[in-house]
Design a protein around this motif. Sequence first.
Motif, PDB file in Angstrom:
ATOM      1  N   SER A 276       0.832  -1.203   0.000  1.00 13.96           N
ATOM      2  CA  SER A 276       0.000   0.000   0.000  1.00 13.96           C
ATOM      3  C   SER A 276       0.866   1.252   0.000  1.00 13.96           C
ATOM      4  CB  SER A 276      -0.909  -0.003   1.212  1.00 13.96           C
ATOM      5  OG  SER A 276      -0.182  -0.381   2.351  1.00 13.96           O
ATOM      6  N   SER A 277       0.317   2.309  -0.622  1.00 12.24           N
ATOM      7  CA  SER A 277       0.996   3.600  -0.526  1.00 12.24           C
ATOM      8  C   SER A 277      -0.050   4.692  -0.387  1.00 12.24           C
ATOM      9  CB  SER A 277       1.875   3.861  -1.747  1.00 12.24           C
ATOM     10  OG  SER A 277       1.084   4.133  -2.872  1.00 12.24           O
ATOM     11  N   LEU A 278       0.334   5.707   0.367  1.00 12.48           N
ATOM     12  CA  LEU A 278      -0.604   6.791   0.661  1.00 12.48           C
ATOM     13  C   LEU A 278       0.001   8.109   0.226  1.00 12.48           C
ATOM     14  CD1 LEU A 278      -1.705   6.304   4.373  1.00 12.48           C
ATOM     15  CD2 LEU A 278      -3.144   6.194   2.366  1.00 12.48           C
ATOM     16  N   THR A 279      -0.761   8.924  -0.463  1.00  8.31           N
ATOM     17  CA  THR A 279      -0.322  10.305  -0.711  1.00  8.31           C
ATOM     18  C   THR A 279      -1.512  11.231  -0.548  1.00  8.31           C
ATOM     19  OG1 THR A 279      -0.815  10.100  -3.082  1.00  8.31           O
ATOM     20  CG2 THR A 279       1.473   9.715  -2.398  1.00  8.31           C
ATOM     21  N   PRO A 280      -1.317  12.504  -0.232  1.00  7.83           N
ATOM     22  CA  PRO A 280      -0.046  13.060   0.223  1.00  7.83           C
ATOM     23  C   PRO A 280       0.205  12.716   1.678  1.00  7.83           C
ATOM     24  CG  PRO A 280      -1.752  14.758   0.200  1.00  7.83           C
ATOM     25  CD  PRO A 280      -2.407  13.487  -0.267  1.00  7.83           C
ATOM     26  N   LEU A 281       1.439  12.747   2.039  1.00  7.56           N
ATOM     27  CA  LEU A 281       1.767  12.422   3.425  1.00  7.56           C
ATOM     28  C   LEU A 281       1.873  13.663   4.285  1.00  7.56           C
ATOM     29  CD1 LEU A 281       4.336   9.607   2.749  1.00  7.56           C
ATOM     30  CD2 LEU A 281       2.087   9.359   3.781  1.00  7.56           C
ATOM     31  N   THR A 283       0.689  18.137   4.313  1.00  3.85           N
ATOM     32  CA  THR A 283      -0.073  19.210   3.674  1.00  3.85           C
ATOM     33  C   THR A 283       0.834  20.399   3.446  1.00  3.85           C
ATOM     34  OG1 THR A 283      -1.864  18.531   5.100  1.00  3.85           O
ATOM     35  CG2 THR A 283      -2.205  20.509   3.823  1.00  3.85           C
ATOM     36  N   LEU A 284       0.752  20.948   2.277  1.00  6.09           N
ATOM     37  CA  LEU A 284       1.518  22.155   2.015  1.00  6.09           C
ATOM     38  C   LEU A 284       0.732  23.353   2.509  1.00  6.09           C
ATOM     39  CD1 LEU A 284       2.728  21.322  -1.556  1.00  6.09           C
ATOM     40  CD2 LEU A 284       4.054  21.248   0.542  1.00  6.09           C
ATOM     41  N   ALA A 285       1.442  24.389   2.844  1.00  4.25           N
ATOM     42  CA  ALA A 285       0.771  25.556   3.406  1.00  4.25           C
ATOM     43  C   ALA A 285      -0.103  26.248   2.372  1.00  4.25           C
ATOM     44  CB  ALA A 285       1.791  26.523   3.985  1.00  4.25           C
ATOM     45  N   ASP A 286       0.273  26.188   1.113  1.00  5.47           N
ATOM     46  CA  ASP A 286      -0.565  26.863   0.114  1.00  5.47           C
ATOM     47  C   ASP A 286      -1.736  25.973  -0.270  1.00  5.47           C
ATOM     48  OD1 ASP A 286       1.937  25.644  -1.026  1.00  5.47           O
ATOM     49  OD2 ASP A 286       0.652  25.597  -2.773  1.00  5.47           O
ATOM     50  N   VAL A 287      -2.911  26.576  -0.238  1.00  5.38           N
ATOM     51  CA  VAL A 287      -4.112  25.768  -0.409  1.00  5.38           C
ATOM     52  C   VAL A 287      -4.494  25.516  -1.870  1.00  5.38           C
ATOM     53  CG1 VAL A 287      -6.549  25.620   0.195  1.00  5.38           C
ATOM     54  CG2 VAL A 287      -4.941  26.628   1.790  1.00  5.38           C
ATOM     55  N   ASN A 288      -4.094  26.449  -2.721  1.00  3.96           N
ATOM     56  CA  ASN A 288      -4.457  26.261  -4.142  1.00  3.96           C
ATOM     57  C   ASN A 288      -3.687  25.124  -4.760  1.00  3.96           C
ATOM     58  OD1 ASN A 288      -6.383  28.159  -4.789  1.00  3.96           O
ATOM     59  ND2 ASN A 288      -4.873  29.796  -4.678  1.00  3.96           N
ATOM     60  N   ILE A 289      -4.381  24.133  -5.179  1.00  3.74           N
ATOM     61  CA  ILE A 289      -3.680  22.983  -5.738  1.00  3.74           C
ATOM     62  C   ILE A 289      -3.918  22.948  -7.243  1.00  3.74           C
ATOM     63  CG2 ILE A 289      -3.304  20.505  -5.503  1.00  3.74           C
ATOM     64  CD1 ILE A 289      -3.190  21.545  -2.819  1.00  3.74           C
ATOM     65  N   PRO A 290      -2.968  23.445  -8.012  1.00  5.06           N
ATOM     66  CA  PRO A 290      -3.156  23.341  -9.464  1.00  5.06           C
ATOM     67  C   PRO A 290      -3.029  21.896  -9.930  1.00  5.06           C
ATOM     68  CG  PRO A 290      -0.989  24.227  -8.954  1.00  5.06           C
ATOM     69  CD  PRO A 290      -1.712  24.075  -7.648  1.00  5.06           C
ATOM     70  N   THR A 291      -3.453  21.658 -11.116  1.00  8.79           N
ATOM     71  CA  THR A 291      -3.465  20.300 -11.651  1.00  8.79           C
ATOM     72  C   THR A 291      -2.114  19.611 -11.543  1.00  8.79           C
ATOM     73  OG1 THR A 291      -5.041  21.105 -13.267  1.00  8.79           O
ATOM     74  CG2 THR A 291      -4.173  18.906 -13.614  1.00  8.79           C
ATOM     75  N   ARG A 292      -1.070  20.356 -11.699  1.00  7.86           N
ATOM     76  CA  ARG A 292       0.267  19.777 -11.632  1.00  7.86           C
ATOM     77  C   ARG A 292       0.489  19.058 -10.315  1.00  7.86           C
ATOM     78  NH1 ARG A 292       4.869  21.791  -9.775  1.00  7.86           N
ATOM     79  NH2 ARG A 292       3.896  23.800  -9.427  1.00  7.86           N
ATOM     80  N   ARG A 293      -0.031  19.633  -9.245  1.00  8.88           N
ATOM     81  CA  ARG A 293       0.157  19.011  -7.942  1.00  8.88           C
ATOM     82  C   ARG A 293      -0.624  17.710  -7.841  1.00  8.88           C
ATOM     83  NH1 ARG A 293       3.664  22.211  -5.919  1.00  8.88           N
ATOM     84  NH2 ARG A 293       3.155  24.134  -4.835  1.00  8.88           N
ATOM     85  N   LEU A 294      -1.785  17.727  -8.467  1.00  7.07           N
ATOM     86  CA  LEU A 294      -2.617  16.537  -8.460  1.00  7.07           C
ATOM     87  C   LEU A 294      -1.878  15.410  -9.152  1.00  7.07           C
ATOM     88  CD1 LEU A 294      -5.594  16.333  -7.566  1.00  7.07           C
ATOM     89  CD2 LEU A 294      -6.196  16.368  -9.941  1.00  7.07           C
ATOM     90  N   ASP A 295      -1.309  15.727 -10.291  1.00  8.38           N
ATOM     91  CA  ASP A 295      -0.569  14.717 -11.033  1.00  8.38           C
ATOM     92  C   ASP A 295       0.647  14.257 -10.239  1.00  8.38           C
ATOM     93  OD1 ASP A 295      -1.137  15.667 -14.527  1.00  8.38           O
ATOM     94  OD2 ASP A 295      -2.487  15.256 -12.869  1.00  8.38           O
ATOM     95  N   GLN A 296       1.233  15.186  -9.492  1.00  8.64           N
ATOM     96  CA  GLN A 296       2.383  14.818  -8.663  1.00  8.64           C
ATOM     97  C   GLN A 296       1.964  13.782  -7.624  1.00  8.64           C
ATOM     98  OE1 GLN A 296       5.544  15.837  -9.114  1.00  8.64           O
ATOM     99  NE2 GLN A 296       6.037  14.344  -7.519  1.00  8.64           N
ATOM    100  N   MET A 297       0.765  13.927  -7.124  1.00  9.59           N
ATOM    101  CA  MET A 297       0.253  12.978  -6.131  1.00  9.59           C
ATOM    102  C   MET A 297       0.233  11.566  -6.704  1.00  9.59           C
ATOM    103  SD  MET A 297      -3.352  13.255  -4.083  1.00  9.59           S
ATOM    104  CE  MET A 297      -4.424  12.830  -5.437  1.00  9.59           C
ATOM    105  N   PHE A 298      -0.220  11.461  -7.940  1.00  9.89           N
ATOM    106  CA  PHE A 298      -0.242  10.152  -8.581  1.00  9.89           C
ATOM    107  C   PHE A 298       1.171   9.613  -8.765  1.00  9.89           C
ATOM    108  CE2 PHE A 298      -4.469   8.901  -9.899  1.00  9.89           C
ATOM    109  CZ  PHE A 298      -5.204  10.055  -9.738  1.00  9.89           C
TER     110      PHE A 298
END
Lengths: 450, 399
Positions: A276-281, A283-298
């Motif tokens: 099993s793996s979990l992300t994100p482990l 939270t970043l302080a900035d709340v706006n999560i652009p798509t790039r961050r979402l893809d980074q999660m994957f």
Amino acid sequence: RTQSLIRFGQCGNQVGCRFWDLALREHAHVNKKGIYDEALSSFFQNAVLVDMEEGVLSEVLQGPLRQLFSTTQLISDVSGSGNNWAVGHHSYGSVYREQIVDQVRRAAEQCDCLQCFFIIHSMGGGTGSGLGTRVLKLLEDEFPEVCRLVTAVYPSAEDDVITSPYNSVLAMRELTEHADCVLPIENQSLVDIVSKIQHMAHTGKPGSVIKKDSTIISGQGGVAKTEKPFDAMNNIVANLLLNITSSARFEGSLNMDLNEIAMNLVPFPRLHYLVSSLTPLYTLADVNIPTRRLDQMFTDAFSKDHQLMRADPKHNLYLACALMLRGNVQLSDLRRNIERLRPTLSFVQWNTEGWKTGLCSVPPVGHTHSLLALANNTCVKPSFMELRERFVRLYRKKAHLHHYLGVDGMDVSGFSEALSSLTGLIDQYSQLDSTNTAPSQDPPRLNIAC
Amino acid sequence: MSVVTVQLGQCGNQIGPELFSTVYEDSTGAGRKTYQESSRERFFWETSDGVLVARSVLVDMEPKVISQAVAKASKSGKWRYGEKAHFCQKQGSGNNWANGYCVHGPRHKESVEDLVRREVERCDRLAGIFAMMSVAGGTGSGVGTFVTQCLRDMYPQAFILNHLTWPYGTGEVIVQNYNSVLTLSRLYQLSDALVVHENDTVHKICSRLMNIKHISIGDINKVIAHQLGSVLQPAYTGDSPSNYSRNPIGELLSSLVCHPEYKLLSLCNIPQMSHTSLAYSAYTWPGLLKHLRQMLIANARMEEGAFKDPALYVPWLPPDGTFSLWNSPVPFNGYEKSASLVSNSQSLLKPLDNMVRKAWNMFVSRAYMHQYTKFGISEDDFLDSFTTLEQIISSYSHL
């Protein structure tokens, strides 16, 4: 539709406590009126807590969660199992067998519909590992149609219990034969993850500050006020359980429940060990999560740093993979990332597009979205081989064997059979790995007379 | 003439409410009394208080999706589901066709049959039964197949149309190809026709034609509901040129399913666009029909009256049996002009072949077999299903 949670031993009960605490926090977040909503209440009624020494259980009874449990749900003894699997499995197993079955049966009767048993224990000790696996067998006999999902915490090589390899391998044989699904977790991975997060929190770069408190490792906002050592690690495991059960507790556009996980991720009965793996482990302080961050999660979900076991699925062979996405994430995000990642992974020839996907609308507390990946992958093989090595090193010298053989019901064949079970399992993984190198051609189709 | 809908599993119970909302909105915005009456009669019945209730039975093996569907409909204030029109259990089918077909189906046969019977008896005249399900999971596919079998036994003369949602090729459920193969092989004998939507195709419509950036399952379902609505709403047909057809499903079947070997129907509908563009577009009929024909066969030469071209059709059908035109003077669902094409063609051949190929690959290695055999589906059952499907593939290939 409910699951019954049975926790064994110190590890199981400590993780379990984190689970309740975090689950309460999650449901409180969603259900402002009161913390005891319907979905969650079914979880609490149906817990059985077992330990053969009093320390941890009495903490539960005195702790902030004490009102959630009645004393009948707790089964305990005084002196513990002395880190001896045989004592847990055979001695306590026989003495407490009826009481445990009764208690489980009582919990089961409270359920409208019992879907799954969640069992949590460590592998290296005596109670969790020994008694836990004894009860696993009992559950299979008494409730053959109910899925048995085991979260098993494997010891690290530097574990302070010398006989942990014995306990682990003896338990593993039971897990291979009697569990439907096992989620192996390695303490060392949890340690690595926790220290990495704490390191990042202290040396944060400007613009990417890690929030120290709303991380996966923190229980802040939960019922227990003070954090204890191991809490951070146990929180991770508790979060794993929260994510797996999220579809059963909250709504979503594509539900994925436990029976579906067991169905899709287990192509052959004994090969049911899921990394099993979990992300994100964190939270970043900035709340706006652009798509790039979402893809980074994957991308992170497939990196070896996020696995809860020392394993690298990306560079080994997948038999099957499940993705459970929580939060405000859409279907197109899921599909886009599957298409992006697919060419970087190796799947077994007969399951080249083997993805099981789920979408749950409610994210974990403190996050806008999260991803849980469960992989049936040959990357477990090295860990199992290492475990076998440690076992053999002790067994060859017959070290500490007498502690086990002195227990009524335990004999040498137990050891040799457990060893060959593990060897057989490793061989099955090796065979699958070998199919990966051969060039694959589709087998010829069925010929019908036109 | 009324249609009784049976919504099966998560997919069926998510698309179903979208379909009812679509036809409701369409019949309300029409401003034409006969159209509205005909559409309402087809899909709803009215309580003594004037509330519209969907002629639908909802079946699922877990409660969450049905609760959402029922709640959403009630909240709309426009129509709702019947209070006792649903049946659900708690444990789900675990994406296991065998669990759905061999365990849940038989166990709950009577309850489901009772619910359907009640809806059917409520209709003055039954146009047909419309069963909606996916083929990838366990309930829609397994219980859905079993229920279709029961319906065929209960109503041997009725028209039974199955709407099937095919999953994304790159996987939503790992055993989806097994579940699909087991479903399709049996439905082919039981059903009068299988109307298929593929998630991949609908997804492309959403992204390319409608320009939706973040596509959700709701978006996919709305497109499917729109396409189905455009075909199932009242229309003037060949048999009924001046009144709304009283036998829509029967006519659909007789124009499209001329031979029992060929039952796979696909739908396309134009225009499909985002709501913002809607206000700025104007279409002509020749343009729309040209476009549709283009969609039917790529690279064909376009002419007026393009659908009458005999080159499009198999030689063994009489020329007037091949193409039927239905029309309706009423604009559909916000589009001033729209056209839908329902075709029985080779367009599903490649996806079907892919599905069978992947299922076969998996079967050869015997992966997941233990999950099916433990509920009563044997390897021989699988082989039979494969045989049936290879036959269907062969028939379509030889067109």
